[in-house]
Design an enzyme around this catalytic site. Structure first.
Site, mmCIF file in Angstrom:
data_model
loop_
_atom_site.group_PDB
_atom_site.id
_atom_site.type_symbol
_atom_site.label_atom_id
_atom_site.label_comp_id
_atom_site.label_asym_id
_atom_site.label_seq_id
_atom_site.Cartn_x
_atom_site.Cartn_y
_atom_site.Cartn_z
ATOM 1 N N LYS A 105 -0.451 -4.126 -3.514
ATOM 2 C CA LYS A 105 -1.772 -3.611 -3.116
ATOM 3 C C LYS A 105 -1.866 -2.178 -3.601
ATOM 4 O O LYS A 105 -1.371 -1.261 -2.962
ATOM 5 C CB LYS A 105 -1.938 -3.684 -1.591
ATOM 6 N N SER A 160 0.818 -1.207 0.000
ATOM 7 C CA SER A 160 0.000 0.000 0.000
ATOM 8 C C SER A 160 0.861 1.270 0.000
ATOM 9 O O SER A 160 1.599 1.510 -0.943
ATOM 10 C CB SER A 160 -0.952 -0.034 1.193
#
Length: 508
Positions: free
Chosen positions: A449, A424
């Site tokens: 991600k 992320s």
């Protein structure tokens, strides 16, 4: 229906749809919740209904990180008849997905199939043994299970109690979500509530050419809301100083770091353009007054960097070739992470570090704006950090750039340590520093991600998490499911690092 997204804090929002970054979630407006369907007007014009459901396109994205606005007309069903509260829940879920869901993993989403599921759900309402709203939520989950491709595990319905826990998320410490005027226009869809200016004004707190931050939203029942601050208001000064040259994240950090019992804000009202001094009370050690208790309080303290562990550790180490290695371990991207990394770099530099190692292994992400700020410690404020892609198509750079150039804190060699659990916001930092030829990566390919979710508050107090976009690195690499590849298995020698950087080419 109200929209929330990832970025600087959860705030209540009305009249639109904001989109944001992956990781943690924010909400974007400060007015009392309008529960459409619970106490509806006797009749509604098309423009009134559109005001209820107008999409606010971010980040938060998050934080943060606003995306393009997309307006769509109200559905024929909504215009044809007044919906019951239960029917409204089903219709809201349908419209949010129909307007904003991005099938980022090409799972075969069909708008025609989604429309059929809506019709089936409305037909079956009332057949269950539960209450109407509970039955509507059950059918909404049924729609999502059958209409959203299985490759997207993030789009889901949150029960009211789950959503309430998220709604206490705040980064400024007083319940404010700040952004630029451009972000406000992109998210809310109009600049009509923002007073023009302020290149010419009699207000001494506003310097010529400085465009103050706009309040994108305010947390319900927060000190900021109780002090009278509203969406669209403009922050002219923080404790007497205009936040010129700062990003919204840095301004929020300045508010949070105030040491006094209250933060004094000079505010230009969106309603009439008047200027007022507002005192926002704070609790002990800079924590906003009226903080939540229990799990919700823990979430607020985590968002403010006041959890049980500090996000940054650092020390001096001896490198492979005898060089002095300034080692910085970043555990998660909290609001305090940029300041923590900055302080670590300064101290290690003062101790004579020859190069730096930023360890992002097992860092699952957090606040994307914090990742942007940390990237800029090494890149400067004008370098691209990340692009976003939404349902409307096209890559866009929605990262706020300071009005004045901010140089990097250091130009010494940099290595990032990454592994399969680097995800992320960590991947945004890794991609930005690698693609700008500022750092090498050592370890394994990162997790991958790169999806963006927004959270929408529905009329019954439940929430709908929807995938609305994805992140792309400056060289146009799709992070999701691919990750960022490493160039070395372990920290390279300074000779290997120098050769790598010399051979690196920035992709425009």
């Amino acid at each position: 229906m109200h929209a929330r997204t990832e970025a600087f804090g959860l705030v209540r929002m009305e009249g639109g749809t904001v989109r944001g970054r992956a990781g943690h979630l924010i909400n974007t407006r400060a007015l009392p919740l309008r529960r459409y369907g619970a106490d509806p007007p006797t009749s509604q014009s098309q423009s009134q209904r559109q005001q209820h459901l107008r999409p606010l396109a971010k980040l938060a994205t998050s934080a943060v990180l606003g995306l393009s606005l997309v307006l769509s007309p109200p559905s024929p069903l909504c215009l044809a008849k007044q919906l019951s509260p239960a029917e409204t829940i089903v219709q809201e879920v349908y419209e949010v997905v129909d307007q904003h869901f991005l099938d980022a993993r090409d799972g075969g989403y069909s708008s025609e199939r989604w429309q059929e599921l809506r019709k089936d759900a409305l037909r079956d309402l009332g057949k269950g043994k539960r209450g109407e709203e509970e039955d509507a939520r059950r059918l909404a989950k049924w729609m999502l299970k059958r209409g959203i491709p299985s490759g997207d595990p993030y789009t889901r319905l949150l029960m009211p109690d789950e959503f309430e826990r998220l709604s206490k998320y705040d980064v400024s410490g007083v319940g404010l979500n700040l952004g630029t005027r451009e972000e406000y226009e992109q998210r809310v869809g109009s600049a009509r509530d923002v007073i023009a200016g302020p290149t010419t004004t009699t207000n001494n707190a506003v310097a010529a050419g400085y465009d103050p931050f706009v309040v994108l939203g305010v947390v319900i029942h927060s000190p900021a809301e109780e002090a009278g601050i509203r969406q669209g208001d403009r922050i002219l000064s923080i404790d007497g100083e205009a936040p010129a040259g700062l990003t919204p994240m840095q301004a929020a950090q300045r508010i949070k770091d105030a040491r006094s019992a209250e933060t004094r804000l000079r505010v230009m009202r969106a309603s009439d353009g008047s200027v007022a001094e507002v005192a926002v009370p704070r609790g002990k050690d800079g924590e906003a007054a009226g903080g939540a208790a229990g799990a919700a309080g823990d979430l607020v303290r985590w968002a403010q960097g006041k959890g049980k562990s500090y996000p940054v550790d650092f020390k001096m180490r001896k490198g492979k070739d005898g060089a002095r290695e300034g080692y910085v371990n970043l555990k998660e991207f909290t609001a305090r992470a940029p300041a923590g990394v900055r302080e670590a770099l300064k101290q290690l530099d003062a101790e004579g570090a020859d190069y730096f190692v930023l360890d992002l292994r097992d860092n699952l992400g957090g606040l994307v704006p914090a990742g942007v700020e940390i990237s800029r410690l090494f890149l400067g404020s004008d370098a691209p950090v990340v692009y976003t892609m939404t349902k409307g198509g096209g890559l866009q750079d929605r990262v706020p750039h300071p009005a004045t150039y901010q140089p990097p804190l250091t130009d010494k060699p940099l290595v990032l340590l990454v592994n399969k659990s680097t995800a992320s916001a960590s991947e945004i930092v890794a991609g930005a520093l690698k693609d700008n030829c500022r750092a090498s990566l050592a370890g394994d390919t990162t997790f991958g991600k790169g999806l963006i979710q927004s959270v929408y508050e529905l009329s019954d107090g439940s929430g709908l998490v929807v995938t609305v976009g994805k992140y792309v690195t400056p060289s146009r690499l799709d992070i999701d499911r691919h990750g960022i590849s490493a160039s070395f298995k372990t920290v390279p020698t300074m000779k290997e690092q120098d050769e790598y950087i010399r051979s690196c080419r920035v992709v425009k």
